[in-house]
Structures are given as structure tokens and as C-alpha cells.
Design a protein around this motif. Structure first.
Motif, mmCIF file in Angstrom:
data_model
loop_
_atom_site.group_PDB
_atom_site.id
_atom_site.type_symbol
_atom_site.label_atom_id
_atom_site.label_comp_id
_atom_site.label_asym_id
_atom_site.label_seq_id
_atom_site.Cartn_x
_atom_site.Cartn_y
_atom_site.Cartn_z
ATOM 1 N N VAL A 181 0.849 -1.191 0.000
ATOM 2 C CA VAL A 181 0.000 0.000 0.000
ATOM 3 C C VAL A 181 0.887 1.244 0.000
ATOM 4 C CG1 VAL A 181 -1.913 1.201 1.104
ATOM 5 C CG2 VAL A 181 -1.680 -1.283 1.392
ATOM 6 N N ASN A 182 0.744 2.066 -1.009
ATOM 7 C CA ASN A 182 1.533 3.289 -1.143
ATOM 8 C C ASN A 182 0.645 4.420 -1.654
ATOM 9 O OD1 ASN A 182 4.465 2.308 -0.700
ATOM 10 N ND2 ASN A 182 3.709 0.850 -2.235
ATOM 11 N N ALA A 183 1.215 5.618 -1.698
ATOM 12 C CA ALA A 183 0.469 6.765 -2.224
ATOM 13 C C ALA A 183 1.393 7.702 -2.973
ATOM 14 C CB ALA A 183 -0.221 7.532 -1.095
ATOM 15 N N VAL A 184 0.806 8.447 -3.896
ATOM 16 C CA VAL A 184 1.477 9.591 -4.515
ATOM 17 C C VAL A 184 0.861 10.850 -3.919
ATOM 18 C CG1 VAL A 184 2.088 8.431 -6.659
ATOM 19 C CG2 VAL A 184 -0.141 9.559 -6.470
ATOM 20 N N ALA A 185 1.668 11.891 -3.793
ATOM 21 C CA ALA A 185 1.191 13.179 -3.257
ATOM 22 C C ALA A 185 1.513 14.276 -4.266
ATOM 23 C CB ALA A 185 1.838 13.471 -1.905
ATOM 24 N N PRO A 186 0.603 14.537 -5.211
ATOM 25 C CA PRO A 186 0.889 15.525 -6.258
ATOM 26 C C PRO A 186 0.762 16.966 -5.772
ATOM 27 C CG PRO A 186 -0.796 13.919 -6.931
ATOM 28 C CD PRO A 186 -0.647 13.826 -5.447
ATOM 29 N N ALA A 187 1.513 17.854 -6.418
ATOM 30 C CA ALA A 187 1.315 19.299 -6.264
ATOM 31 C C ALA A 187 0.292 19.729 -7.331
ATOM 32 C CB ALA A 187 2.642 20.032 -6.383
ATOM 33 N N ALA A 228 4.297 7.635 -11.865
ATOM 34 C CA ALA A 228 4.624 7.268 -10.487
ATOM 35 C C ALA A 228 3.667 6.199 -9.966
ATOM 36 C CB ALA A 228 4.586 8.499 -9.587
ATOM 37 N N ILE A 229 2.373 6.324 -10.297
ATOM 38 C CA ILE A 229 1.387 5.331 -9.868
ATOM 39 C C ILE A 229 1.723 3.962 -10.447
ATOM 40 C CG2 ILE A 229 -1.027 4.627 -10.134
ATOM 41 C CD1 ILE A 229 -1.770 7.625 -9.929
ATOM 42 N N LEU A 230 2.026 3.917 -11.743
ATOM 43 C CA LEU A 230 2.340 2.629 -12.363
ATOM 44 C C LEU A 230 3.609 2.022 -11.772
ATOM 45 C CD1 LEU A 230 0.103 3.488 -14.424
ATOM 46 C CD2 LEU A 230 1.416 2.215 -16.122
ATOM 47 N N PHE A 231 4.583 2.847 -11.457
ATOM 48 C CA PHE A 231 5.793 2.325 -10.805
ATOM 49 C C PHE A 231 5.451 1.678 -9.474
ATOM 50 C CE2 PHE A 231 8.983 3.271 -7.486
ATOM 51 C CZ PHE A 231 9.919 2.312 -7.839
ATOM 52 N N LEU A 232 4.696 2.398 -8.629
ATOM 53 C CA LEU A 232 4.367 1.863 -7.304
ATOM 54 C C LEU A 232 3.506 0.614 -7.401
ATOM 55 C CD1 LEU A 232 3.695 5.182 -5.348
ATOM 56 C CD2 LEU A 232 5.626 3.609 -5.014
ATOM 57 N N ALA A 233 2.682 0.526 -8.444
ATOM 58 C CA ALA A 233 1.821 -0.650 -8.618
ATOM 59 C C ALA A 233 2.581 -1.857 -9.156
ATOM 60 C CB ALA A 233 0.677 -0.310 -9.570
ATOM 61 N N SER A 234 3.733 -1.623 -9.759
ATOM 62 C CA SER A 234 4.440 -2.671 -10.495
ATOM 63 C C SER A 234 5.379 -3.484 -9.604
ATOM 64 C CB SER A 234 5.256 -2.044 -11.631
ATOM 65 O OG SER A 234 6.432 -1.428 -11.114
ATOM 66 N N ASP A 235 5.865 -4.588 -10.163
ATOM 67 C CA ASP A 235 6.842 -5.421 -9.450
ATOM 68 C C ASP A 235 8.178 -4.704 -9.275
ATOM 69 O OD1 ASP A 235 5.028 -7.460 -9.195
ATOM 70 O OD2 ASP A 235 5.732 -8.572 -10.952
ATOM 71 N N GLN A 236 8.389 -3.611 -10.012
ATOM 72 C CA GLN A 236 9.607 -2.827 -9.810
ATOM 73 C C GLN A 236 9.645 -2.212 -8.418
ATOM 74 O OE1 GLN A 236 8.684 -0.477 -13.371
ATOM 75 N NE2 GLN A 236 10.765 -0.865 -14.073
ATOM 76 N N SER A 238 8.461 -3.851 -5.684
ATOM 77 C CA SER A 238 8.034 -4.989 -4.856
ATOM 78 C C SER A 238 8.544 -4.927 -3.417
ATOM 79 C CB SER A 238 8.492 -6.304 -5.499
ATOM 80 O OG SER A 238 9.910 -6.353 -5.564
ATOM 81 N N TRP A 239 9.532 -4.060 -3.131
ATOM 82 C CA TRP A 239 10.039 -3.930 -1.756
ATOM 83 C C TRP A 239 9.711 -2.556 -1.195
ATOM 84 C CZ3 TRP A 239 15.052 -3.206 1.231
ATOM 85 C CH2 TRP A 239 15.088 -4.038 2.358
ATOM 86 N N ILE A 240 8.653 -1.955 -1.721
ATOM 87 C CA ILE A 240 8.217 -0.634 -1.258
ATOM 88 C C ILE A 240 6.775 -0.739 -0.785
ATOM 89 C CG2 ILE A 240 7.795 1.763 -1.900
ATOM 90 C CD1 ILE A 240 9.897 1.469 -4.099
ATOM 91 N N THR A 241 6.544 -0.410 0.475
ATOM 92 C CA THR A 241 5.182 -0.313 0.991
ATOM 93 C C THR A 241 5.155 0.704 2.123
ATOM 94 O OG1 THR A 241 3.212 -1.593 1.616
ATOM 95 C CG2 THR A 241 5.284 -2.168 2.736
ATOM 96 N N GLY A 242 4.008 1.352 2.297
ATOM 97 C CA GLY A 242 3.865 2.364 3.337
ATOM 98 C C GLY A 242 4.486 3.702 3.000
ATOM 99 N N THR A 243 4.735 3.942 1.723
ATOM 100 C CA THR A 243 5.444 5.152 1.283
ATOM 101 C C THR A 243 4.485 6.190 0.694
ATOM 102 O OG1 THR A 243 7.561 4.058 0.852
ATOM 103 C CG2 THR A 243 7.089 6.021 -0.430
ATOM 104 N N ILE A 244 4.708 7.449 1.064
ATOM 105 C CA ILE A 244 4.024 8.578 0.432
ATOM 106 C C ILE A 244 5.046 9.235 -0.485
ATOM 107 C CG2 ILE A 244 2.653 10.657 0.792
ATOM 108 C CD1 ILE A 244 1.578 8.193 2.306
ATOM 109 N N LEU A 245 4.848 9.137 -1.784
ATOM 110 C CA LEU A 245 5.820 9.644 -2.760
ATOM 111 C C LEU A 245 5.366 11.000 -3.283
ATOM 112 C CD1 LEU A 245 8.294 9.278 -4.623
ATOM 113 C CD2 LEU A 245 6.790 8.076 -6.219
#
Length: 256
Positions: A181-187, A228-236, A238-245
């Protein structure tokens, strides 16, 4: 082979802006997608544009502030395509108004759409993913990280701060199920959301003034956030969770 061959994705707020561009890119990279929004005509137009065959993209109109809508979106994806691998919780609303003028109706509009909508749609998705793993990406906001005087947004910002906190909590709670579970934080991103409270002429006059607000010198485009959304959703990721990007042209780094 592309990153999302065989993957099934659900996207809220998929009829325009960031959500529509995200849906387009998922389909282009091999995914099958179910999109939600409140405007059926807008969803149908997006679907026709992205996937004229109707084989890789389906739509569900409804208010995401009602938990039944998120559950129905997940059910549609699973029923039509057999599973659910990725949820992009993107639906949101935005209309700056001074704190002293905000009404209870305004407050409920932000909290229901942004926080309640994402909460219960994520819950429905997690139930569908809990035995197989998956990825949930939320659209949060720079406004939950910094206050912007030019756009007074106390209720909007509070709702998105709840989204950011939810990301961290769900990342821990759902990790045993292999759900990231991750998020993007756009300006400031140039999407049709600004037309919901300004005329087209006002948008054209106002948005360029925000270019210099971003250290990189320009406003964001839907594709900047979709990448950014597709990156966080992808297997690339796979070791990222809990991140607000932050996807913000450098705003959170500081001022020029």
C-alpha cells in the motif's frame, strides 16, 4: 512482455485527469481495467477512447463516498476479468474555500469522497487480494504535507492527511497478505478538476501562475503522476510499501 500483462486493475476517479491517464497506460501495458466515476457519459467516452474494443476496459458509475460503490467496482473487476491485482484509489474533489466559510456540507463532501471512499474501496480490494497478494496505490496530496496560502483547503488537506495515515497503517496490517500500500502526493497538476470551480478562461489565466511555485518551473501533467502510480503498482516496487511519494516538481524539497 509488458509490466502488467495479465494483471487486473480497478481505478476510482477514472473518467478524466490522472485517473483516465493511468487507465490508458495500464491498458497500453497489457492490463485489463475497471474504472469508476460519478459521470457515466464521461466514463463511457474515456472507455471508447482508451479501448474501443470494449474487451480490456469496463466502467461503473457511482459515488465512491458510498461503500457499496467501491465493493461493486471490485466485484465488477473480479466477475469480468477473474481477479483483482491492483487498486488505484484516485477519486477526489477540490474547491478551495477559506476555513471560516467552510460548511458541514463542504466538510462531509471532502471526507466522504476522499477518505471514506478510499478507505472502504481499499477494504473491498484487500478482501479480494488477501489470499494472493496485490498492490493498492492511493492518490494523496501535497496539501496534506504543506499548507498553501493561495489555495485555502483545510478540509481537503485534513481528508488527504487521513489518506496518508491510512497508507502507513494498511501497509503494516496487510503486509502478511503480501498486499503493498503506497500513495502519490501531487502538487498542482493540470487536470479538469480546476474547471469544477473556475471557468475555462479563469483556468487559463490562473494555472500558469503556479508554474513558478514548483522548483522545476512547471505544473504537473497527468502523465507525470500516472508514471509514479504505475511504478508503485508494479513489481519494480516490490520492496516498497507504506510510502508517500511526493510527485511535486520539488515543492517539498524547499523554496528557491
Amino acid at each position: 512482455m509488458t509490466r502488467f500483462d495479465g494483471k487486473v486493475v480497478a481505478i476510482t476517479g477514472g473518467g478524466s485527469g490522472i485517473g483516465k491517464e493511468t487507465a490508458r497506460r495500464f491498458v497500453a501495458e497489457g492490463a485489463r481495467v475497471a474504472i469508476n466515476g460519478r459521470d457515466k457519459a464521461k466514463l463511457d467516452a474515456a472507455a471508447q477512447e482508451i479501448d474501443p474494443t470494449g474487451e480490456r476496459l469496463v466502467v461503473l458509475a457511482g459515488d465512491i463516498g458510498d461503500p457499496a460503490t467501491g465493493a461493486a467496482l471490485v466485484d465488477m473487476a473480479v466477475t469480468r476479468f477473474g481477479t483483482l491485482d491492483i487498486l488505484v484509489n484516485n477519486a477526489g474533489v477540490f474547491s478551495p474555500k477559506p476555513f471560516l466559510e467552510l460548511t458541514e456540507q463542504d466538510y462531509d463532501w471532502y471526507l466522504d469522497t476522499i477518505l471514506k471512499g478510499k478507505f472502504f474501496t481499499a477494504q473491498a480490494a484487500a478482501k479480494a487480494m488477501k489470499d494472493k497478494g496485490g498492490s493498492i496505490v492511493q492518490t494523496g496530496s501535497l496539501w496534506a504535507i504543506q499548507a498553501i496560502g493561495a489555495t485555502p483547503s483545510a478540509a481537503y488537506s485534513a481528508a488527504n492527511a487521513g489518506v496518508h495515515a491510512m497508507v502507513r497503517n494498511l501497509a503494516i496490517e496487510l503486509a502478511p497478505h503480501r498486499i503493498r500500500v503506497n500513495a502519490v502526493a501531487p502538487a498542482v497538476v493540470e487536470t479538469p478538476i480546476y474547471n469544477s470551480f473556475m471557468s475555462e478562461d479563469e483556468v487559463k489565466a490562473t494555472l500558469p501562475g503556479f508554474n513558478s511555485f514548483h522548483p522545476l518551473g512547471r505544473n504537473g501533467q497527468p502523465g507525470d503522476v500516472a508514471d509514479a502510480i504505475l511504478f508503485l503498482a508494479s513489481d519494480q516496487a516490490s520492496w516498497i510499501t507504506g510510502t508517500i511519494l511526493p510527485v511535486d516538481g520539488g515543492v517539498t524539497a524547499g523554496r528557491q
